[in-house]
Design a protein around this motif. Sequence first.
Motif, PDB file in Angstrom:
ATOM      1  N   TYR A   9       0.831  -1.206   0.000  1.00  0.00           N
ATOM      2  CA  TYR A   9       0.000   0.000   0.000  1.00  0.00           C
ATOM      3  C   TYR A   9       0.866   1.257   0.000  1.00  0.00           C
ATOM      4  N   PHE A  10       1.982   1.224   0.730  1.00  0.00           N
ATOM      5  CA  PHE A  10       2.908   2.362   0.770  1.00  0.00           C
ATOM      6  C   PHE A  10       3.394   2.693  -0.639  1.00  0.00           C
ATOM      7  N   VAL A  11       3.774   1.649  -1.378  1.00  0.00           N
ATOM      8  CA  VAL A  11       4.232   1.839  -2.760  1.00  0.00           C
ATOM      9  C   VAL A  11       3.091   2.372  -3.625  1.00  0.00           C
ATOM     10  N   TYR A  12       1.911   1.777  -3.467  1.00  0.00           N
ATOM     11  CA  TYR A  12       0.744   2.215  -4.241  1.00  0.00           C
ATOM     12  C   TYR A  12       0.422   3.678  -3.948  1.00  0.00           C
ATOM     13  N   GLN A  13       0.449   4.047  -2.662  1.00  0.00           N
ATOM     14  CA  GLN A  13       0.101   5.420  -2.287  1.00  0.00           C
ATOM     15  C   GLN A  13       1.022   6.452  -2.928  1.00  0.00           C
ATOM     16  N   TRP A  14       2.322   6.215  -2.845  1.00  0.00           N
ATOM     17  CA  TRP A  14       3.273   7.229  -3.272  1.00  0.00           C
ATOM     18  C   TRP A  14       3.636   7.173  -4.755  1.00  0.00           C
ATOM     19  N   LEU A  15       3.576   5.993  -5.366  1.00  0.00           N
ATOM     20  CA  LEU A  15       3.992   5.889  -6.768  1.00  0.00           C
ATOM     21  C   LEU A  15       2.832   5.858  -7.754  1.00  0.00           C
ATOM     22  N   ILE A  16       1.631   5.517  -7.288  1.00  0.00           N
ATOM     23  CA  ILE A  16       0.486   5.438  -8.204  1.00  0.00           C
ATOM     24  C   ILE A  16      -0.615   6.425  -7.808  1.00  0.00           C
ATOM     25  N   ALA A  17      -1.198   6.220  -6.615  1.00  0.00           N
ATOM     26  CA  ALA A  17      -2.326   7.053  -6.203  1.00  0.00           C
ATOM     27  C   ALA A  17      -1.933   8.508  -6.003  1.00  0.00           C
ATOM     28  N   GLY A  18      -0.774   8.742  -5.373  1.00  0.00           N
ATOM     29  CA  GLY A  18      -0.331  10.109  -5.093  1.00  0.00           C
ATOM     30  C   GLY A  18      -0.223  10.978  -6.338  1.00  0.00           C
ATOM     31  N   PRO A  19       0.541  10.542  -7.357  1.00  0.00           N
ATOM     32  CA  PRO A  19       0.643  11.345  -8.582  1.00  0.00           C
ATOM     33  C   PRO A  19      -0.713  11.567  -9.265  1.00  0.00           C
ATOM     34  N   ILE A  20      -1.558  10.538  -9.278  1.00  0.00           N
ATOM     35  CA  ILE A  20      -2.894  10.703  -9.865  1.00  0.00           C
ATOM     36  C   ILE A  20      -3.684  11.748  -9.095  1.00  0.00           C
ATOM     37  N   PHE A  21      -3.596  11.692  -7.774  1.00  0.00           N
ATOM     38  CA  PHE A  21      -4.299  12.659  -6.918  1.00  0.00           C
ATOM     39  C   PHE A  21      -3.857  14.089  -7.219  1.00  0.00           C
ATOM     40  N   VAL A  22      -2.560  14.309  -7.374  1.00  0.00           N
ATOM     41  CA  VAL A  22      -2.041  15.658  -7.648  1.00  0.00           C
ATOM     42  C   VAL A  22      -2.588  16.188  -8.966  1.00  0.00           C
ATOM     43  N   VAL A  23      -2.571  15.359  -9.998  1.00  0.00           N
ATOM     44  CA  VAL A  23      -3.060  15.776 -11.319  1.00  0.00           C
ATOM     45  C   VAL A  23      -4.556  16.067 -11.284  1.00  0.00           C
ATOM     46  N   VAL A  24      -5.330  15.173 -10.663  1.00  0.00           N
ATOM     47  CA  VAL A  24      -6.787  15.360 -10.595  1.00  0.00           C
ATOM     48  C   VAL A  24      -7.144  16.586  -9.753  1.00  0.00           C
ATOM     49  N   THR A  25      -6.401  16.828  -8.681  1.00  0.00           N
ATOM     50  CA  THR A  25      -6.633  18.005  -7.844  1.00  0.00           C
ATOM     51  C   THR A  25      -6.388  19.280  -8.638  1.00  0.00           C
ATOM     52  N   PHE A  26      -5.297  19.297  -9.396  1.00  0.00           N
ATOM     53  CA  PHE A  26      -4.953  20.451 -10.238  1.00  0.00           C
ATOM     54  C   PHE A  26      -6.055  20.717 -11.264  1.00  0.00           C
ATOM     55  N   LEU A  27      -6.521  19.660 -11.934  1.00  0.00           N
ATOM     56  CA  LEU A  27      -7.567  19.811 -12.950  1.00  0.00           C
ATOM     57  C   LEU A  27      -8.894  20.256 -12.317  1.00  0.00           C
ATOM     58  N   THR A  28      -9.220  19.695 -11.146  1.00  0.00           N
ATOM     59  CA  THR A  28     -10.459  20.072 -10.453  1.00  0.00           C
ATOM     60  C   THR A  28     -10.430  21.538 -10.053  1.00  0.00           C
ATOM     61  N   ALA A  29      -9.266  22.002  -9.586  1.00  0.00           N
ATOM     62  CA  ALA A  29      -9.131  23.406  -9.194  1.00  0.00           C
ATOM     63  C   ALA A  29      -9.355  24.329 -10.390  1.00  0.00           C
ATOM     64  N   ILE A  30      -8.809  23.952 -11.535  1.00  0.00           N
ATOM     65  CA  ILE A  30      -8.982  24.771 -12.740  1.00  0.00           C
ATOM     66  C   ILE A  30     -10.442  24.808 -13.177  1.00  0.00           C
ATOM     67  N   VAL A  31     -11.074  23.636 -13.225  1.00  0.00           N
ATOM     68  CA  VAL A  31     -12.485  23.563 -13.631  1.00  0.00           C
ATOM     69  C   VAL A  31     -13.364  24.352 -12.671  1.00  0.00           C
ATOM     70  N   THR A  32     -13.117  24.190 -11.370  1.00  0.00           N
ATOM     71  CA  THR A  32     -13.911  24.890 -10.352  1.00  0.00           C
ATOM     72  C   THR A  32     -13.761  26.398 -10.482  1.00  0.00           C
ATOM     73  N   ALA A  33     -12.528  26.854 -10.620  1.00  0.00           N
ATOM     74  CA  ALA A  33     -12.273  28.296 -10.701  1.00  0.00           C
ATOM     75  C   ALA A  33     -12.872  28.910 -11.961  1.00  0.00           C
ATOM     76  N   ILE A  34     -12.597  28.304 -13.110  1.00  0.00           N
ATOM     77  CA  ILE A  34     -13.091  28.850 -14.379  1.00  0.00           C
ATOM     78  C   ILE A  34     -14.622  28.797 -14.424  1.00  0.00           C
ATOM     79  N   GLY A  35     -15.176  27.669 -13.993  1.00  0.00           N
ATOM     80  CA  GLY A  35     -16.627  27.543 -13.968  1.00  0.00           C
ATOM     81  C   GLY A  35     -17.267  28.586 -13.062  1.00  0.00           C
ATOM     82  N   SER A  36     -16.675  28.802 -11.876  1.00  0.00           N
ATOM     83  CA  SER A  36     -17.220  29.773 -10.919  1.00  0.00           C
ATOM     84  C   SER A  36     -17.122  31.200 -11.458  1.00  0.00           C
ATOM     85  N   LEU A  37     -16.043  31.487 -12.167  1.00  0.00           N
ATOM     86  CA  LEU A  37     -15.851  32.832 -12.723  1.00  0.00           C
ATOM     87  C   LEU A  37     -16.833  33.134 -13.857  1.00  0.00           C
ATOM     88  N   THR A  38     -17.279  32.086 -14.531  1.00  0.00           N
ATOM     89  CA  THR A  38     -18.226  32.278 -15.629  1.00  0.00           C
ATOM     90  C   THR A  38     -19.670  32.349 -15.137  1.00  0.00           C
TER      91      THR A  38
END
Length: 246
Positions: A9-38
């Motif tokens: 699980y340690f390997v899964y968290q840091w090498l697989i889930a963690g990077p996916i989480f960072v990318v999805v968080t970044f994309l969600t922040a962009i969608v949320t911000a742009i959508g809210s501004l419109t």
Amino acid sequence: MKKITKALYFVYQWLIAGPIFVVVTFLTAIVTAIGSLTGNKDFWGYYPPHYWARFTCILFLMRVKVYGRENIDKKTSYVFVANHQGAYDIWSIYGYLNHNFKWLMKKELEKIAMVGWACKCAGQVFVDDSTIGGIKETIAEAEQTLRHGMSLVIFPEGSRSWDGKMIPFKRGAFMLAGEFKLPVVPVTVDGSFQAMPRSTYNMTPTTIRITIHKPIYPGERGFNTKLLMAQCREAISSALPPEERD
């Protein structure tokens, strides 16, 4: 066997889930911000983060169970008051409460790259309790948000617990609730500390339980702050194991 599972699980968290989480968080922040501004902050400020939070729980293999949804009405505005065991309080409430709301957030969270900007665009309420003027500004901002039928979620402990036990509540959250004259709903989160304690970023897959208690309604003269604080603490404690109550 447990050590092997934990290592995997340690390997899964840091090498697989963690990077996916960072990318999805970044994309969600962009969608949320742009959508809210419109336009329509109530939609864009809730639904993209709502599904992001659910995805986060699933991605890191956390199970979330919710009890007491029958106690609230989707068409009613509430002030939700929850205990704060760990970071998964945020993801589990955002993902599984199933009620549109805004967060009452610490002012310093506004500085988090991308996420702070998205939260600001979405109309989340930032608390500045460093001065009397800041508190008044927070109240005014929150009242403006709630005037449109929105709900609010508050962590009255102010910060995450270090040992999983509830820490003293701050009166400010309940003073704000009294100002809004809305029903207050105590919410218990249990299991978040086991999922990821404040002292580490390492996670442990577990079951997080959310208990939505019956609303506490203001009387004709509003709330008695001390009484409201005691009632909420008692309700939240009632759904926690004895060792986590105080």
